[in-house]
Design an enzyme around this catalytic site. Structure first.
Site, short mmCIF file in Angstrom:
data_model
loop_
_atom_site.label_atom_id
_atom_site.label_comp_id
_atom_site.label_asym_id
_atom_site.label_seq_id
_atom_site.Cartn_x
_atom_site.Cartn_y
_atom_site.Cartn_z
CB CYS A 41 -15.12 -17.04 -23.77
SG CYS A 41 -16.41 -17.27 -24.66
CD GLN A 45 -7.74 -19.82 -30.82
OE1 GLN A 45 -8.09 -19.60 -31.70
NE2 GLN A 45 -9.12 -19.53 -30.66
CG ASP A 84 -5.90 -22.24 -23.82
OD1 ASP A 84 -6.26 -23.42 -24.73
OD2 ASP A 84 -7.05 -22.08 -23.50
CE LYS A 136 -11.05 -22.76 -30.10
NZ LYS A 136 -12.14 -22.35 -30.20
CG HIS A 170 -11.44 -19.07 -24.08
ND1 HIS A 170 -12.10 -19.41 -23.41
CD2 HIS A 170 -11.96 -18.63 -24.54
CE1 HIS A 170 -13.40 -19.63 -24.01
NE2 HIS A 170 -13.08 -18.50 -25.39
#
Lengths: 147, 418
Positions: free
Chosen positions: B376, B215, B212, B238, B135
């Site tokens: 993104c 997600q 990261d 999220k 991202h």
């Protein structure tokens, strides 16, 4: 508004068979238009002789609203003077942002098919991009962005 | 009767989706007169009533600034805020709670490490490894620090299915490699990366790794000690929590040698105009008044998800993904983008002859919310030579009937553009 109302036959047809597709080899004015958020990306080329738009061509990767708007724009500005074309840029912008007085005379003709985008805020930029790009080409600024 | 005993196991009970859905008031919403079908969970997921109630309780009974006054409310708010940190620690199995820093979100956490670690330790010609799947928030902060320090970015390529090429990754390491920053799950394609294996490779070269997890955290059981990652970042919103708060996990030894990101109150031991002594972690990285209520509410979201069970959530989401993949594969003119062997509940696709933006607008007419655009993740779009994709992303509260509605709505778009 239901966006299906916007996807009328005329827009779908211009999307499928865009007029004036392809860039001019002998362009006098060029500009690139970009909607960074949605990825609409156009290249516009013009051949202006004296004060008249003699030829116009475009290419790009864009949604149906943007591509149809560009196609219909190129068809309508061909043969127009720069001043008349700029007048239409202003009127189109006003129409899609809800500022055009429907009672006042204007020169948009069949382009009023795009009037509905004023109720779809996320799609206004798509319809306007070709017109911004035309303005940038005349002004010699080479790039237009709706951001 | 024989002497043998029989071990009886009951399969993990399937989720009662209809009951769970009643926890989410927003799922009753009508859009254009149609029932909302929310398939944009990778961008932000919805909040259940129980989590909203935690926010209300905090604002009604517990709010004051933390770590300051001796009065009742300040002590209560401080205790609740630190309790939330313990919940985060348990959620990701961090060794110590002081290794869990509250940030404003994933982007903030990555910027914190790029500044606190990168700007302090990177030098000219050093190399930072990123992947094609990242991202923008895991690209741009590294480019900024690389430009300032004269360091270079190296990029791990992906296959046509959207899987990281681990052999190519191996080859990127050299004596100048200083850092790896990589995603656990691709937001654009859903690919679950072999993050554990890739961390081990980096560690063979003595290189720290930031993961990261924006997600991944909502969909996979995250165990930072098992992964052995040096940093792990994710966002609350999220995870059915509020916006404005997120978490940076970092190994204590690394966090201690980093420089602070922001200066201010709460991150100091003492201040004179000659010298300021920084507070120990985590306070060193929590300058100013943090998002107290948001962190506490994130704690409630973690409780909510944990009570359901991340494994059961993952199982249902995998069922949804498999069903949706199958449905879309049966439709002519649909190209799936990202077909990795291991995927989280993200389905990116293109409808032949129709720009994603048009698909998104027309699906909205049917109440179906998907994301369209470059997500993104422009390097991913460039890799697949598309300007944008349509992306449906599922949460545990989505149903098979909603997948059917998605497919039916796409078919209507195809008919309009035929």
């Amino acid at each position: 508004m239901d966006s299906r109302e916007l996807y009328q036959e005329m827009i779908l047809e211009h999307n499928k068979k865009p007029r004036n597709w392809g860039l001019l080899a002998d362009a006098t004015h060029k500009a690139e238009g970009l909607n960074p958020l949605c990825g609409d990306h156009l290249h516009l080329s013009l051949r202006v002789a004296g004060d008249t738009v003699e030829a116009v061509g475009f290419e790009g990767e864009a949604c149906a609203i943007c591509k149809a708007s560009a196609s219909m724009m190129t068809a309508v500005v061909k043969g127009k003077t720069r001043a008349d074309a700029e007048q239409m840029v202003q009127e189109f912008r006003d129409m899609t942002t809800g500022k055009l007085d429907p009672a006042a005379p204007h020169h948009l003709g069949r382009l009023t098919v795009f009037a509905g985008v004023r109720d779809l805020p996320t799609r206004v930029k798509c319809a306007i991009l070709p017109w911004h790009t035309l303005h940038a080409a005349f002004a010699g600024t080479n790039t237009a962005s709706t951001e | 009767m024989s002497g043998h005993s029989t071990l009886v196991t009951t399969p993990a009970a399937a989720l009662d989706i209809e009951r769970l859905r009643r926890d989410f008031p927003i799922l009753d919403l009508k859009v254009n007169g149609k029932s909302l079908i929310f398939l944009d969970n990778a961008a932000s997921s919805q909040m259940p009533r129980q989590v909203m109630e935690r926010w209300t309780k905090y604002r009604s009974e517990q709010h004051a600034n933390i770590h300051r006054a001796v009065h009742y409310l300040s002590e209560t708010a401080t205790a609740e805020y630190e309790k939330a940190r313990l919940k985060v620690q348990a959620f990701i199995n961090a060794g110590e709670s002081r290794e869990c820093i509250f940030t404003s979100g994933t982007t903030d956490g990555i910027n914190l490490v790029a500044h606190g670690y990168g700007r302090k330790f990177f030098q000219a010609d050093d190399e930072i490894i990123l992947t094609t799947l990242e991202h923008h928030s895991n690209i741009v902060p590294w480019q900024m620090v690389a430009e300032e320090r004269g360091a270079k970015i190296r990029v791990v390529p992906i296959s046509d299915r959207g899987e990281l090429l681990v052999d190519e990754y191996r080859k990127l390491f050299n004596a100048k490699t200083r850092f790896v920053a990589m995603t656990h799950v691709s937001n654009a394609l859903g690919t679950i990366t072999p993050v554990r294996e890739m961390i081990a490779i980096a560690h063979e070269h003595g290189v720290p790794v930031l993961v990261d997890g924006a997600q991944a955290a909502p969909h996979l059981k995250v165990d930072v000690q098992d992964l052995d990652c040096d940093f792990y970042v994710f966002s609350s919103h999220k995870l059915c929590g509020p916006t404005g708060v997120g978490v940076l996990y970092g190994k204590a030894a690394l966090l201690e040698k980093m420089q602070p990101f922001k200066g201010g109150g709460d991150m100091i031991l003492s201040v004179t105009f000659d010298k300021t002594t920084y507070a120990p972690i985590p306070a060193k990285f929590e300058a100013g008044t943090p998002p107290i209520g948001e962190a506490i509410t994130l704690g409630a979201a973690i409780d909510y998800l944990s009570a359901i069970g991340i494994e059961r959530i993952a199982a249902h989401e995998t069922d949804l993904l498999d069903y949706a993949t199958d449905q879309l594969n049966r439709m002519p003119g649909i190209r799936l983008i990202g077909t990795a062997e291991k995927k989280a509940a993200v389905l990116s696709f293109a409808v032949e002859g129709v720009h994603p933006h048009d698909v998104g607008s027309l699906l909205n007419d049917d109440g179906v919310a998907i994301r369209t655009g470059h997500h993104c993740a422009q390097p991913v779009m460039q890799r697949f030579k598309v300007p944008a994709t349509c992306r449906a992303s599922f949460a545990f509260y989505n149903t098979m009937a909603e997948v059917d509605a998605l497919a039916a709505s796409i078919a209507r778009v195809q008919k309009l553009f035929a």
